[in-house]
Design a protein around this motif. Structure first.
Motif, PDB file in Angstrom:
ATOM      1  N   ARG A   1       0.847  -1.214   0.000  1.00 25.54           N
ATOM      2  CA  ARG A   1       0.000   0.000   0.000  1.00 25.54           C
ATOM      3  C   ARG A   1       0.872   1.250   0.000  1.00 25.54           C
ATOM      4  NH1 ARG A   1      -2.767  -2.888   4.320  1.00 25.54           N
ATOM      5  NH2 ARG A   1      -1.288  -1.791   5.640  1.00 25.54           N
ATOM      6  N   GLU A   2       0.439   2.277  -0.738  1.00 22.18           N
ATOM      7  CA  GLU A   2       1.194   3.529  -0.819  1.00 22.18           C
ATOM      8  C   GLU A   2       0.545   4.552   0.112  1.00 22.18           C
ATOM      9  OE1 GLU A   2       1.009   5.424  -4.690  1.00 22.18           O
ATOM     10  OE2 GLU A   2       2.980   6.338  -4.369  1.00 22.18           O
ATOM     11  N   THR A   3       1.359   5.121   1.008  1.00 25.05           N
ATOM     12  CA  THR A   3       0.828   6.120   1.953  1.00 25.05           C
ATOM     13  C   THR A   3       1.733   7.343   1.930  1.00 25.05           C
ATOM     14  OG1 THR A   3       0.075   4.330   3.394  1.00 25.05           O
ATOM     15  CG2 THR A   3       0.198   6.506   4.389  1.00 25.05           C
ATOM     16  N   SER A   4       1.158   8.521   1.755  1.00 30.75           N
ATOM     17  CA  SER A   4       1.999   9.727   1.783  1.00 30.75           C
ATOM     18  C   SER A   4       2.289  10.089   3.238  1.00 30.75           C
ATOM     19  CB  SER A   4       1.288  10.884   1.076  1.00 30.75           C
ATOM     20  OG  SER A   4       0.217  11.327   1.891  1.00 30.75           O
ATOM     21  N   ILE A   5       3.308  10.894   3.436  1.00 25.84           N
ATOM     22  CA  ILE A   5       3.653  11.300   4.806  1.00 25.84           C
ATOM     23  C   ILE A   5       2.538  12.200   5.365  1.00 25.84           C
ATOM     24  CG2 ILE A   5       5.407  12.429   6.251  1.00 25.84           C
ATOM     25  CD1 ILE A   5       6.263   9.724   4.943  1.00 25.84           C
ATOM     26  N   ARG A   6       1.948  13.017   4.489  1.00 28.78           N
ATOM     27  CA  ARG A   6       0.768  13.806   4.937  1.00 28.78           C
ATOM     28  C   ARG A   6      -0.342  12.863   5.377  1.00 28.78           C
ATOM     29  NH1 ARG A   6      -0.367  19.368   1.872  1.00 28.78           N
ATOM     30  NH2 ARG A   6       1.786  19.954   1.505  1.00 28.78           N
ATOM     31  N   GLY A   7      -0.565  11.815   4.580  1.00 29.60           N
ATOM     32  CA  GLY A   7      -1.599  10.819   4.894  1.00 29.60           C
ATOM     33  C   GLY A   7      -1.305  10.133   6.220  1.00 29.60           C
ATOM     34  N   LEU A   8      -0.027   9.881   6.476  1.00 26.35           N
ATOM     35  CA  LEU A   8       0.361   9.247   7.741  1.00 26.35           C
ATOM     36  C   LEU A   8      -0.010  10.161   8.912  1.00 26.35           C
ATOM     37  CD1 LEU A   8       1.940   6.950   9.251  1.00 26.35           C
ATOM     38  CD2 LEU A   8       3.974   8.371   8.975  1.00 26.35           C
ATOM     39  N   CYS A   9       0.285  11.469   8.766  1.00 24.83           N
ATOM     40  CA  CYS A   9      -0.054  12.438   9.832  1.00 24.83           C
ATOM     41  C   CYS A   9      -1.557  12.409  10.091  1.00 24.83           C
ATOM     42  CB  CYS A   9       0.349  13.855   9.439  1.00 24.83           C
ATOM     43  SG  CYS A   9       2.122  14.084   9.276  1.00 24.83           S
ATOM     44  N   GLU A  10      -2.338  12.363   9.011  1.00 22.07           N
ATOM     45  CA  GLU A  10      -3.804  12.364   9.174  1.00 22.07           C
ATOM     46  C   GLU A  10      -4.283  11.081   9.847  1.00 22.07           C
ATOM     47  OE1 GLU A  10      -5.466  15.049   8.988  1.00 22.07           O
ATOM     48  OE2 GLU A  10      -3.542  15.898   8.361  1.00 22.07           O
ATOM     49  N   THR A  11      -3.667   9.947   9.479  1.00 17.91           N
ATOM     50  CA  THR A  11      -4.075   8.670  10.097  1.00 17.91           C
ATOM     51  C   THR A  11      -3.739   8.684  11.578  1.00 17.91           C
ATOM     52  OG1 THR A  11      -3.601   7.618   7.994  1.00 17.91           O
ATOM     53  CG2 THR A  11      -3.951   6.147   9.843  1.00 17.91           C
ATOM     54  N   ILE A  12      -2.605   9.276  11.928  1.00 16.35           N
ATOM     55  CA  ILE A  12      -2.237   9.364  13.351  1.00 16.35           C
ATOM     56  C   ILE A  12      -3.286  10.198  14.102  1.00 16.35           C
ATOM     57  CG2 ILE A  12      -0.520  10.297  14.982  1.00 16.35           C
ATOM     58  CD1 ILE A  12       1.655   9.418  12.988  1.00 16.35           C
ATOM     59  N   ARG A  13      -3.707  11.310  13.490  1.00 15.87           N
ATOM     60  CA  ARG A  13      -4.758  12.133  14.131  1.00 15.87           C
ATOM     61  C   ARG A  13      -6.018  11.318  14.371  1.00 15.87           C
ATOM     62  NH1 ARG A  13      -3.395  17.434  14.277  1.00 15.87           N
ATOM     63  NH2 ARG A  13      -2.250  18.195  12.457  1.00 15.87           N
ATOM     64  N   LYS A  14      -6.334  10.481  13.374  1.00 14.90           N
ATOM     65  CA  LYS A  14      -7.584   9.713  13.443  1.00 14.90           C
ATOM     66  C   LYS A  14      -7.510   8.613  14.509  1.00 14.90           C
ATOM     67  CE  LYS A  14      -8.808   6.540  10.419  1.00 14.90           C
ATOM     68  NZ  LYS A  14      -8.719   5.947   9.127  1.00 14.90           N
ATOM     69  N   VAL A  15      -6.349   7.908  14.568  1.00 10.87           N
ATOM     70  CA  VAL A  15      -6.297   6.732  15.451  1.00 10.87           C
ATOM     71  C   VAL A  15      -5.931   7.077  16.897  1.00 10.87           C
ATOM     72  CG1 VAL A  15      -5.847   5.114  13.564  1.00 10.87           C
ATOM     73  CG2 VAL A  15      -3.919   6.023  14.873  1.00 10.87           C
ATOM     74  N   ILE A  16      -5.423   8.306  17.102  1.00 12.94           N
ATOM     75  CA  ILE A  16      -5.146   8.716  18.490  1.00 12.94           C
ATOM     76  C   ILE A  16      -6.028   9.929  18.787  1.00 12.94           C
ATOM     77  CG2 ILE A  16      -3.355   9.193  20.199  1.00 12.94           C
ATOM     78  CD1 ILE A  16      -1.296   8.287  18.119  1.00 12.94           C
ATOM     79  N   PRO A  17      -7.310   9.687  19.056  1.00  9.79           N
ATOM     80  CA  PRO A  17      -8.227  10.816  19.222  1.00  9.79           C
ATOM     81  C   PRO A  17      -7.832  11.663  20.428  1.00  9.79           C
ATOM     82  CG  PRO A  17      -9.332   8.700  19.651  1.00  9.79           C
ATOM     83  CD  PRO A  17      -7.934   8.390  19.272  1.00  9.79           C
TER      84      PRO A  17
END
Ligand SMILES: NC(=O)c1ccc[n+]([C@@H]2O[C@H](COP(=O)([O-])OP(=O)(O)OC[C@H]3O[C@@H](n4cnc5c(N)ncnc54)[C@H](O)[C@@H]3O)[C@@H](O)[C@H]2O)c1
Length: 313
Positions: free
Chosen positions: A237-253
């Motif tokens: 899977r391809e994930t951008s670093i911006r996308g990683l930041c957003e996923t971190i925001r989502k999974v650590i509410p």
């Protein structure tokens, strides 16, 4: 019971692998110079820890005595450090790997699994990267890992040594607190309430692989014979670093943080993700962990681990 030598067994991937091997009841010896790995993490019942350097053929030969299989993880692992000091990187990753291969041959080791890298040996290529591409490393780290692969192939071709090269993507998970890789760096920064620093525009992409899925791939490569073969081991899977930041925001509410953008670093590639079709077909490899779940478990581990101040480790 099989006897394994894990070089670099006190490091991030090493500790996770050593735990999995001991849980299966295997006997494990580690050879590590503790340059980044931590002795305490490898304090498990029945582990034979030998402190030594893979640049020292004598130490590697001694560590291989009576060993059935070797997983060679010890390395100079940081792209940025390799750009600063290509000589040290060459000595550890190229000469060190030749030493491990020579010692495996002398000790009639049944299999040697080499930790290679997907992105760094292939360089800038149109993703998804795969085993059929011509490598074009853009960093000394990529070049030294490619040299390691070449010697693994040569020791298979010239001496019949059963070598297999696994090209890991960007691995994250528990025990990665000392790593410079992006997830570990972000989580350390978050623990210290610092902003996340993104180099470049954040649109660069990586293929993030949870360490349990990598360990599973190593165990598959151990159990299935594919001598002289190289495999991409990734999530696909391809994930951008911006996308990683957003996923971190989502999974650590509830966690508030800023993202700061700085100049891109030399030697780092722009886009990377891998095709894992060959590993799927020949090893039966299927990564199981979703990025959200892997990030959650890694964060939980950082929280429990960093109960102790980082500088004490
Ligand atoms: N972590 C990743 O995302 C990733 C990606 C691609 C490839 N790899 C490869 O996987 C392997 C393991 O990486 P890691 O992330 O666990 O790194 P790590 O730095 O956590 O572990 C490396 C281990 O090797 C030891 N070591 C270093 N130089 C040594 C030497 N000269 N002699 C003996 N021991 C030495 C260190 O003390 C450490 O315990 C490396 O070969 C690395 O290049 C890792």
């Amino acid at each position: 019971m099989t006897t394994y030598l894990v070089t670099g067994g006190c490091g991030f991937i090493g500790i996770n692998l050593v735990r999995a091997l001991t849980q299966r009841g295997e006997f494990v010896r580690i050879l590590d110079n503790l340059s980044t790995g931590k002795k305490d993490d490898a304090k498990l019942p029945g582990i034979d820890l030998q402190i030594g350097d893979i640049r020292d053929l004598g130490a590697v030969t001694k560590a291989c005595e009576g060993v059935d299989k070797v997983v060679h993880l010890a390395a100079h692992t940081r792209v940025v450090d390799s750009v600063e000091n290509p000589q040290v990187n060459f000595e550890i990753n190229a000469i060190g790997t030749v030493n491990v291969l020579r010692a495996c041959r002398s000790a009639s080791v049944k299999k040697m699994i080499f930790a290679s890298t997907g992105g760094a040996i292939l360089g800038e290529q149109e993703p998804p990267v795969h085993e059929g591409m011509v490598p074009r490393p853009v960093s000394p780290y990529g070049a030294s890992k490619l040299a390691g692969e070449a010697y693994c192939s040569a020791f298979h071709g010239s001496y019949g040594l059963n070598t297999v090269m696994l090209r890991f993507s960007n691995v994250y998970g528990p025990y990665s607190y000392h790593k410079g890789s992006v997830v570990a760096q972000f989580f350390r920064d978050l623990m210290q309430k610092k902003p996340l620093v993104v180099y470049g525009d954040g649109l660069q992409t990586r293929d993030f692989l949870y360490v349990d899925d990598l360990v599973e791939a190593i165990l598959l490569a151990d159990s299935i014979d594919t001598p002289g073969e190289a495999f991409q081991i990734a999530s696909g899977r391809e994930t951008s670093i911006r996308g990683l930041c957003e996923t971190i925001r989502k999974v650590i509410p509830g966690l508030k943080f800023d993202v700061r953008y700085e100049l891109a670093r030399k030697g780092e590639i722009q886009r990377n993700y891998a095709s894992i079709e060959k590993a799927r077909r020949m090893l039966g490899y299927t990564p199981k962990t979703k990025l959200d779940d892997g990030l959650k478990s890694t964060w939980q581990w950082f929280l429990s681990f960093l109960g102790e101040p980082l500088h004490n480790r």
